[in-house]
Design an enzyme around this catalytic site. Structure first.
Site, PDB file in Angstrom:
ATOM      1  N   THR B 226       6.946  17.935  10.874  1.00 56.50           N
ATOM      2  CA  THR B 226       8.368  17.723  10.511  1.00 56.50           C
ATOM      3  C   THR B 226       8.600  17.840   8.999  1.00 56.50           C
ATOM      4  O   THR B 226       9.114  16.884   8.373  1.00 56.50           O
ATOM      5  CB  THR B 226       8.813  16.314  10.962  1.00 56.50           C
ATOM      6  OG1 THR B 226       7.998  15.333  10.250  1.00 56.50           O
ATOM      7  CG2 THR B 226       8.660  16.128  12.459  1.00 56.50           C
ATOM      8  N   HIS B 336      -0.957   2.151   0.903  1.00 54.71           N
ATOM      9  CA  HIS B 336      -1.054   2.364   2.348  1.00 54.71           C
ATOM     10  C   HIS B 336      -1.882   1.254   2.990  1.00 54.71           C
ATOM     11  O   HIS B 336      -2.684   0.597   2.330  1.00 54.71           O
ATOM     12  CB  HIS B 336      -1.642   3.749   2.671  1.00 54.71           C
ATOM     13  CG  HIS B 336      -3.087   3.989   2.319  1.00 54.71           C
ATOM     14  ND1 HIS B 336      -4.106   3.884   3.238  1.00 54.71           N
ATOM     15  CD2 HIS B 336      -3.671   4.330   1.135  1.00 54.71           C
ATOM     16  CE1 HIS B 336      -5.250   4.205   2.657  1.00 54.71           C
ATOM     17  NE2 HIS B 336      -5.022   4.473   1.381  1.00 54.71           N
ATOM     18  N   GLU B 384      -1.548   7.004   5.839  1.00 54.11           N
ATOM     19  CA  GLU B 384      -1.786   7.735   4.584  1.00 54.11           C
ATOM     20  C   GLU B 384      -3.019   8.618   4.728  1.00 54.11           C
ATOM     21  O   GLU B 384      -3.067   9.744   4.248  1.00 54.11           O
ATOM     22  CB  GLU B 384      -1.993   6.759   3.416  1.00 54.11           C
ATOM     23  CG  GLU B 384      -2.188   7.435   2.055  1.00 54.11           C
ATOM     24  CD  GLU B 384      -3.654   7.710   1.685  1.00 54.11           C
ATOM     25  OE1 GLU B 384      -4.559   7.413   2.504  1.00 54.11           O
ATOM     26  OE2 GLU B 384      -3.889   8.273   0.604  1.00 54.11           O
ATOM     27  N   ASP B 413      -3.416   2.150  -4.678  1.00 50.29           N
ATOM     28  CA  ASP B 413      -4.158   2.380  -3.435  1.00 50.29           C
ATOM     29  C   ASP B 413      -5.486   1.612  -3.591  1.00 50.29           C
ATOM     30  O   ASP B 413      -5.544   0.395  -3.370  1.00 50.29           O
ATOM     31  CB  ASP B 413      -4.354   3.903  -3.268  1.00 50.29           C
ATOM     32  CG  ASP B 413      -5.040   4.281  -1.960  1.00 50.29           C
ATOM     33  OD1 ASP B 413      -5.666   3.379  -1.342  1.00 50.29           O
ATOM     34  OD2 ASP B 413      -4.966   5.472  -1.565  1.00 50.29           O
TER      35      ASP B 413
HETATM   36 CA   LIG Z   1       8.628  14.771   7.939  1.00 51.98          CA
HETATM   37 ZN   LIG Z   2      -8.494   7.276   1.729  1.00 46.10          ZN
HETATM   38 ZN   LIG Z   3      -6.331   5.327   0.035  1.00 46.49          ZN
END
Ligand SMILES: [Ca+2]
Ligand SMILES: [Zn+2]
Ligand SMILES: [Zn+2]
Ligand SMILES: [Ca+2]
Ligand SMILES: [Zn+2]
Ligand SMILES: [Zn+2]
Lengths: 704, 704
Positions: B226, B336, B384, B413
């Site tokens: 998408t 994430h 992620e 992260d």
């Molecule tokens: Ca998308």
């Molecule tokens: Zn990773």
């Molecule tokens: Zn990561």
């Protein structure tokens, strides 16, 4: 303090100071000589505008002249274009040739700088072939001739203005093998059927038989060599061969007197009734001339076009008034300055109005009586007649600043087409402010009737929320608002006075783009006394002041709800719905998104009402609500939605070829799916619309 | 009142309340079980985050869970992937097969939900062929094998991580006819050469011989079906066959123990020195195995991959704190939540820090001691590891609102790669606020040295304006900041603690994306005592508070000047300049535009200094300057600049394949022009950069 709200008495004083006589003087000066883009006349008007806007008594805060290298197309002064009839082989002497210029019915037409009629961007060449009549040059028109058994290969097609874009008549023709195209204005379309010299200018507003409609034959707006980048000296330019949408074959416009001579001597079957106009004959379609007519049946037609393309410097003249409270919020007002010939109505009737507005505002400014809350930017665009070049290059050069700070764009090109009623085009948020202004201006005809009431009598619709109201038309790409709404996503509007549709079916005012669009024509036939110009100046100036001075922006974003419903219901019915369902595509997500938009917008309006009732709302509260109002239109922008169209990013207003009355991308994808069976593209465009509507709704939510 | 400025004592009190012990507890909980995207573990962490952020004592104002249908790829639990050696023809019994899972060196690795090692999005299949060693799977590596006379058709290529994106190793291989790709982590790249069990985890931070680096093998970020639209149920999805950039041939990662068995038994010439790692042999390149080795020289390798692709619901957990003065201005902070296995370091070390920051801020909020001037949005992104899916779908769904209101995006992260020094990546405006924060935090090692000073000792550059300062790295697309900077044009940054480059050359912390990335690993080897986690939490929280509370945004837009100069000078020298001049392309317009930017930015900074000295500057004055600062980054966006790249619209930071160190579009156009001679594209990209820089400069001008 939060800063004052709109001052109603100042608004009234502004309207009172607008003088029809001053507008008339402006027009007389502006239309005194031809001022085609980049010619001497155009440069002189650049000086005129700079001097008016730098005037110590009636000028603005500052001005600038932005120059762009525009890719233009001109005829060859030494070799006039023409459409000639000759017998091939007989040392091709001409039996007949169309006029090289329009008849001098008044002194004006004799001016040395009157450019001969031509189709800008049509390529040079001298194609020769048998003549056919191809109605409006739509694809269906050419197909009809093929169905009638006519071999179009190598023919010359004569078509009439209307029904298809100018360039499309030649682009379509070339696809059918046509070698050259001639375009004329039929008296039925422009003169309510009148074709004699007595019934036309200088005796009436109707187009004389020798009148020829010039025009720019390109498929896209903006400088054709520099899409998306301002046409500066260093700017990368695509090759001429890469330009899309301009005629691939020589094309030339002519008047209806000459067209009559050509069409009424054709042979072949008679054209369908809907193709027939007021030339006074049965419109045979050819090919070639009939025996016993004016020309031997062996003669054919040669289109002689000597247009040359060149890059020339074109200026935008800008005028600025700095806002006292929010100088980083812009209300933009623009019109183009360049014309085809004298350009009295197109565009000088608009510039005459703009200069009267800036005179009154400049005077109040210099006398220290007023300074707007928000900044006002006035633009006199160059080279509009060659495809909205000046305005588009401006939006390319200042894209970021304009996208983030522009409240609205007001366009007044032709301010008075005729003196019967107001007509306005715009996006839904503009409806409320235009109505509010129109209600405060009296019609020229009678002071007891407002411009609004008169407008509603002429053009109205039934609105689910408001009942019978004037009909705000949609914006296409007919004038300089195009890049503001389609590329920048700025709430835009175009305001003018126009015809009483019971009195004329003229496609446009008859002298449009001809040498007869002169001050005399405007003064005697379009708006004697200039009272309609005055009404437009008062209405537009009123809108401008409301946008520049109201504490809360007078743009009612919830009015988009009705338009979304309208576009939705065009898809949620009949075959459209049946075909969607057959291909398991549902309109439910779209229905839900529109419902969400309408409810969020209604809550938003309530919060505004409460905010307005507060004693002293915080400046940031006001600013935040105004930002939501200003940026709502931007939420409909999607640069990925129409990959093969330049500049069209607005999901609601992009151009479409399908005649389905729903969202443009959805309409075109549906119409092509009926042929190709590719229903993926229909689902893609459904997704595009749903995402845009949901995104717009989320910008109006209360600050979580 | 204008609203208060940043409260230094509150800032100090925040930093004092950040407890390393609490971060440790967070990590223990977060990494207690595997939580790959959309699995039970992931859903439990969704509940954990919602409960923390809805907590009456330490929670936020509100939360939401946004769900997207993400297109994912998983191995088949019933049929483990493997790389086997067998003699073709002999009822193909296997002589050897790589491990199906990593060795259980601690109890953690035994958990039922440990996903077996695999290459996400690699297609299923069982290609079989002779083995070759192809270094890092760069195009030049495969070409080198061809130059050595090896016919790659139908071979299986074993490559090592690093030097090229994961997916590229397979995409490039397929172009050379390779039938399947195996990827391993060489001890030289990850373990400073150590390869024995004694020298690796659980005895050190180094990767055990059975450790396998999982990963997502796709060329683009965001949900692959998408692009540009949020992956909702109704959203149009492209066909799987239309996905670009994923491996066209089966691909499987293995550990270096198994890789040694395969590579060190190859026949053929020895690999170039630069291809050799620490497997303890001479890296023959094949094709096929040598006589006298572990395998018959007629045996070949079969890659068995049974990955399946499926759409599964992945959640983003959002937490909101409403701004008191400017609730329509957002400071975004995200990380994430999904991991490959236990994900102690990647990503839970970041989530552990985020939860400590929200604990301290939530407590101050609930106790009524503090509410930020601007709104703060916390995001726990889903999926992620499958290509930044959660964060990208978020920016697609709320594109308009985020583009118009986001001040900055902070990404944390992996918060601690190692405990030696801070390292930060970001766009120039973020430099000043990161420096300011880092100066107020002590290093874990000694309270007399600030994080800033220590950082500057490890990574520095000489700045023309500031002298020796820490080096702010550039943002690529390695984590969830990618769509914020490249697609939305929001000033972004990624902050972490990292290695002492004198002590290790490890490509990344050795347990990265393996079953050994556990709490025990983090607790004993990465950051004993969690003091580096604490330093990161204090630094990042400091940056967050400065962005949310400072009256004037602490983002120094004029710092772009140095970056523009740097990128300019890389083009204005040597062959680059010579080739431009030879093709009459000038850098003067670019030089002028950069000069203009730097002078306008300097004036802008002076106006800010004056504004800050004013007794009580008007709220709108402050707002206008802050809008200029916030929107400067947007001015570098150009959705038409990189038509064949998804999401990359930022003219300064787009990805590039050329190693020319100038502007990415210019660099790639130049490198290809050297081959194709198409210098038009070079001029086009010069125009794109000039227009972006001029546009950025014009947004900083004083309000005319
Ligand atoms: Ca998308
Ligand atoms: Zn990773
Ligand atoms: Zn990561
Ligand atoms: Ca352009
Ligand atoms: Zn016009
Ligand atoms: Zn016109």
């Amino acid at each position: 303090t939060v800063g004052r709200d709109l001052n109603e008495s100042l608004l009234q004083s502004f309207m009172d100071q607008v003088e029809s006589g001053k507008i008339r003087e402006n027009l007389k000066t502006l239309a005194s000589q031809p001022h085609m883009a980049t010619t001497k006349g155009d440069e002189e008007l650049v000086k005129l505008l700079l001097s008016r806007w730098q005037d110590p008594q009636i000028g603005l805060d500052s001005t600038s002249e932005d120059v762009y290298g525009a890719f233009l197309s001109f005829p060859d002064p030494q070799r006039p274009n023409s459409v000639a009839v000759g017998v091939c082989g007989q040392n091709s002497n001409q039996i007949f040739s169309t006029r090289h210029s329009e008849k001098e019915v008044t002194a004006d037409q004799a001016h040395a700088d009157v450019v001969q009629p031509y189709a800008a961007y049509a390529p040079p060449g001298n194609p020769r072939g048998r003549l056919v009549y191809a109605n409006q040059g739509k694809r269906s028109d050419y197909q009809e001739l093929v169905n009638m058994g006519i071999n179009l290969n190598g023919t010359i097609a004569i078509t009439r203005y209307g029904g298809a874009d100018r360039a499309a008549k030649a682009v379509n023709g070339a696809e059918f093998g046509v070698a050259g195209v001639v375009v004329y204005t039929d008296p039925a379309d422009i003169n309510d059927g009148r074709a004699s010299e007595e019934e036309t200018y200088p005796n009436s507003w109707y187009l004389p038989p020798s009148g020829v409609e010039r025009g720019s034959y390109n498929g896209y707006f903006g400088d054709l060599l520099t899409p998306y980048y301002p046409a500066k000296e260093f700017t990368y330019r695509i090759k001429e061969s890469e330009i899309q949408g301009i005629p691939p074959i020589p094309t030339q416009p002519i008047g209806f007197e000459d067209a009559q001579t050509l069409i009424c001597n054709l042979s072949g079957p008679v054209a369908p009734a809907s193709w027939q106009g007021s030339l006074g004959c049965s419109y045979p379609v050819g090919p070639g001339f009939r025996t016993g007519g004016l020309f031997p049946n062996t003669s054919d037609v040669q289109v002689n076009v000597y247009n040359q393309r060149v890059i020339k410097n074109s200026s935008n003249v800008m005028g600025f008034i700095r806002g006292s409270e929010e100088p980083d919020r812009y209300v933009l007002y623009g019109n183009h300055r360049d014309s085809w010939v004298h350009g009295a109505i197109d565009p000088s009737s608009g510039t005459a109005v703009m200069l009267e507005i800036t005179r009154v505002l400049g005077k109040m400014l210099k006398e220290g009586k007023w300074r707007p809350r928000r900044s006002i930017i006035f633009g006199s665009w160059g080279a509009e007649e060659f495809g909205l070049i000046g305005s588009t290059e401006y939006t390319e050069e200042f894209y970021s600043k304009l996208r983030d700070r522009s409240v609205a764009y007001i366009n007044v090109d032709i301010s008075v087409f005729a003196n019967a009623t107001l007509r306005a085009q715009g996006t839904p948020p503009a409806q409320s402010v235009i109505f509010a202004a129109a209600k405060q201006v009296q019609t020229p005809a009678s002071s007891s009737m407002s411009v609004y009431d008169n407008w509603r009598n002429h053009f109205n619709r039934i609105s689910p929320s408001y009942g019978v109201i004037p009909n705000l038309g949609s914006l296409g790409a007919g004038s300089d608002y195009a890049s503001f709404i389609h590329y920048l996503g700025i709430t835009s509007m175009d305001i003018a006075y126009t015809y009483d549709r019971n009195k004329t079916s003229a496609r446009i005012y008859p002298a449009y783009h001809t040498a007869f669009d002169t001050f005399d024509y405007a003064d005697r036939f379009i708006d004697p006394g200039f009272t309609s110009h005055q009404a437009v100046a008062r209405t537009v100036g009123n809108v401008l002041l409301r946008l520049a001075d109201s504490l809360v922006l007078p743009l009612n974003v919830s009015d988009y709800g009705e338009k979304l419903d309208e576009l939705y219901s065009a898809a949620a019915q009949g075959d459209f719905l049946a075909n969607l369902t057959a291909n398991n595509l549902s309109l439910d997500p779209l229905k839900a998104a529109i419902g969400q938009f309408k409810s969020v917008a209604a809550d938003f309006n309530q919060r505004i009402t409460k905010l307005k009732e507060e004693e002293s709302p915080s400046p940031l509260q006001i600013r935040m609500v105004n930002d939501q109002i200003m940026l709502l239109e931007r939420a409909f922008l999607n640069p990925q939605a129409f990959p093969n169209k330049y500049y069209y990013s607005h999901v609601i207003w992009a151009s479409k070829s399908s005649d389905q009355a729903t969202f443009p991308g959805l309409a075109d994808a549906y119409t092509s799916a009926l042929e190709t069976g590719d229903w993926d593209q229909v689902q893609k465009h459904l997704t595009i619309v749903v995402q845009a509507v949901e995104s717009a709704a989320s910008t109006l939510e209360a600050m979580a």
